[in-house]
Design a protein around this motif. Sequence first.
Motif, mmCIF file in Angstrom:
data_model
loop_
_atom_site.group_PDB
_atom_site.id
_atom_site.type_symbol
_atom_site.label_atom_id
_atom_site.label_comp_id
_atom_site.label_asym_id
_atom_site.label_seq_id
_atom_site.Cartn_x
_atom_site.Cartn_y
_atom_site.Cartn_z
ATOM 1 N N GLY A 1 0.794 -1.226 0.000
ATOM 2 C CA GLY A 1 0.000 0.000 0.000
ATOM 3 C C GLY A 1 0.825 1.275 0.000
ATOM 4 O O GLY A 1 0.548 2.198 -0.782
ATOM 5 N N PRO A 2 1.845 1.397 0.864
ATOM 6 C CA PRO A 2 2.655 2.618 0.839
ATOM 7 C C PRO A 2 3.364 2.843 -0.502
ATOM 8 O O PRO A 2 3.455 3.979 -0.982
ATOM 9 C CB PRO A 2 3.674 2.396 1.961
ATOM 10 N N ALA A 3 3.851 1.781 -1.123
ATOM 11 C CA ALA A 3 4.513 1.930 -2.423
ATOM 12 C C ALA A 3 3.509 2.358 -3.500
ATOM 13 O O ALA A 3 3.840 3.162 -4.372
ATOM 14 C CB ALA A 3 5.192 0.619 -2.824
ATOM 15 N N ILE A 4 2.299 1.820 -3.424
ATOM 16 C CA ILE A 4 1.259 2.213 -4.370
ATOM 17 C C ILE A 4 0.927 3.688 -4.186
ATOM 18 O O ILE A 4 0.803 4.440 -5.162
ATOM 19 C CB ILE A 4 0.006 1.332 -4.191
ATOM 20 N N PHE A 5 0.811 4.123 -2.929
ATOM 21 C CA PHE A 5 0.518 5.528 -2.648
ATOM 22 C C PHE A 5 1.610 6.433 -3.205
ATOM 23 O O PHE A 5 1.328 7.459 -3.823
ATOM 24 C CB PHE A 5 0.350 5.746 -1.147
ATOM 25 N N ILE A 6 2.867 6.076 -2.982
ATOM 26 C CA ILE A 6 3.977 6.899 -3.452
ATOM 27 C C ILE A 6 3.997 6.972 -4.979
ATOM 28 O O ILE A 6 4.198 8.049 -5.557
ATOM 29 C CB ILE A 6 5.309 6.368 -2.892
ATOM 30 N N ALA A 7 3.780 5.848 -5.652
ATOM 31 C CA ALA A 7 3.781 5.842 -7.111
ATOM 32 C C ALA A 7 2.656 6.711 -7.664
ATOM 33 O O ALA A 7 2.864 7.495 -8.601
ATOM 34 C CB ALA A 7 3.652 4.411 -7.636
ATOM 35 N N LEU A 8 1.466 6.595 -7.090
ATOM 36 C CA LEU A 8 0.343 7.413 -7.558
ATOM 37 C C LEU A 8 0.543 8.888 -7.236
ATOM 38 O O LEU A 8 0.213 9.761 -8.037
ATOM 39 C CB LEU A 8 -0.967 6.901 -6.961
ATOM 40 N N ARG A 9 1.092 9.187 -6.062
ATOM 41 C CA ARG A 9 1.346 10.577 -5.687
ATOM 42 C C ARG A 9 2.357 11.221 -6.633
ATOM 43 O O ARG A 9 2.144 12.332 -7.128
ATOM 44 C CB ARG A 9 1.857 10.653 -4.262
ATOM 45 N N ASP A 10 3.451 10.506 -6.920
ATOM 46 C CA ASP A 10 4.471 11.057 -7.810
ATOM 47 C C ASP A 10 3.922 11.284 -9.208
ATOM 48 O O ASP A 10 4.193 12.320 -9.829
ATOM 49 C CB ASP A 10 5.686 10.135 -7.856
ATOM 50 N N TYR A 11 3.151 10.333 -9.709
ATOM 51 C CA TYR A 11 2.596 10.489 -11.051
ATOM 52 C C TYR A 11 1.583 11.642 -11.086
ATOM 53 O O TYR A 11 1.558 12.420 -12.050
ATOM 54 C CB TYR A 11 1.935 9.193 -11.526
ATOM 55 N N THR A 12 0.790 11.782 -10.037
ATOM 56 C CA THR A 12 -0.182 12.870 -9.985
ATOM 57 C C THR A 12 0.515 14.217 -9.956
ATOM 58 O O THR A 12 0.085 15.160 -10.640
ATOM 59 C CB THR A 12 -1.088 12.718 -8.751
ATOM 60 N N LEU A 13 1.596 14.334 -9.194
ATOM 61 C CA LEU A 13 2.343 15.583 -9.161
ATOM 62 C C LEU A 13 2.940 15.919 -10.527
ATOM 63 O O LEU A 13 2.946 17.085 -10.941
ATOM 64 C CB LEU A 13 3.432 15.517 -8.088
ATOM 65 N N ILE A 14 3.426 14.916 -11.227
ATOM 66 C CA ILE A 14 3.971 15.140 -12.567
ATOM 67 C C ILE A 14 2.877 15.623 -13.512
ATOM 68 O O ILE A 14 3.077 16.561 -14.294
ATOM 69 C CB ILE A 14 4.641 13.848 -13.101
ATOM 70 N N ILE A 15 1.717 15.002 -13.444
ATOM 71 C CA ILE A 15 0.610 15.406 -14.313
ATOM 72 C C ILE A 15 0.166 16.826 -13.996
ATOM 73 O O ILE A 15 -0.094 17.634 -14.901
ATOM 74 C CB ILE A 15 -0.563 14.413 -14.189
ATOM 75 N N PHE A 16 0.083 17.182 -12.709
ATOM 76 C CA PHE A 16 -0.309 18.545 -12.335
ATOM 77 C C PHE A 16 0.710 19.570 -12.829
ATOM 78 O O PHE A 16 0.355 20.651 -13.262
ATOM 79 C CB PHE A 16 -0.506 18.662 -10.829
ATOM 80 N N GLU A 17 2.004 19.218 -12.774
ATOM 81 C CA GLU A 17 3.031 20.124 -13.301
ATOM 82 C C GLU A 17 2.868 20.308 -14.804
ATOM 83 O O GLU A 17 3.032 21.419 -15.312
ATOM 84 C CB GLU A 17 4.416 19.597 -12.977
ATOM 85 N N ARG A 18 2.573 19.245 -15.512
ATOM 86 C CA ARG A 18 2.381 19.357 -16.963
ATOM 87 C C ARG A 18 1.138 20.169 -17.301
ATOM 88 O O ARG A 18 1.133 20.914 -18.282
ATOM 89 C CB ARG A 18 2.297 17.965 -17.584
ATOM 90 N N ILE A 19 0.095 20.029 -16.516
ATOM 91 C CA ILE A 19 -1.112 20.817 -16.752
ATOM 92 C C ILE A 19 -0.811 22.293 -16.510
ATOM 93 O O ILE A 19 -1.269 23.162 -17.272
ATOM 94 C CB ILE A 19 -2.271 20.319 -15.854
ATOM 95 N N ALA A 20 -0.038 22.589 -15.471
ATOM 96 C CA ALA A 20 0.302 23.984 -15.175
ATOM 97 C C ALA A 20 1.163 24.597 -16.281
ATOM 98 O O ALA A 20 1.065 25.801 -16.563
ATOM 99 C CB ALA A 20 1.026 24.064 -13.838
ATOM 100 N N MET A 21 1.990 23.792 -16.921
ATOM 101 C CA MET A 21 2.840 24.291 -18.006
ATOM 102 C C MET A 21 2.063 24.535 -19.291
ATOM 103 O O MET A 21 2.533 25.242 -20.178
ATOM 104 C CB MET A 21 4.005 23.334 -18.261
ATOM 105 N N LEU A 22 0.873 23.980 -19.419
ATOM 106 C CA LEU A 22 0.071 24.172 -20.629
ATOM 107 C C LEU A 22 -0.447 25.602 -20.752
ATOM 108 O O LEU A 22 -0.654 26.102 -21.835
ATOM 109 C CB LEU A 22 -1.093 23.200 -20.664
ATOM 110 N N GLN A 23 -0.666 26.243 -19.640
ATOM 111 C CA GLN A 23 -1.277 27.575 -19.685
ATOM 112 C C GLN A 23 -0.279 28.671 -19.847
ATOM 113 O O GLN A 23 0.800 28.709 -19.667
ATOM 114 C CB GLN A 23 -2.093 27.816 -18.420
#
Length: 88
Positions: free
Chosen positions: A66-88
């Motif tokens: 569970g902790p590894a799953i949380f970390i993987a999803l958190r890191d990927y979500t942060l990357i996606i949010f950074e990419r969304i912020a760079m679109l604007q």
Amino acid sequence: MGINEAIAVTYEALIVIIKITFPTLAITTALAAGLTIFQSVTNINESSIQQDVKIFATLAILFVTGPAIFIALRDYTLIIFERIAMLQ
């Protein structure tokens, strides 16, 4: 966002999904194969034994990973949010 960025995001999402699901699927599959061999050798024809063991093993594996799953999803979500912020 171009087609190359969309392909890269999709590829990264698939890699995260594989990282999350592979341990559970591999261990559950190996356990099911072992139980099937055990049942065929001992002539036990009870299917609920195999289902119960697989359910409890899957829950235990998910509890441990569970902790590894949380970390993987958190890191990927942060990357996606950074990419969304760079679109604007």
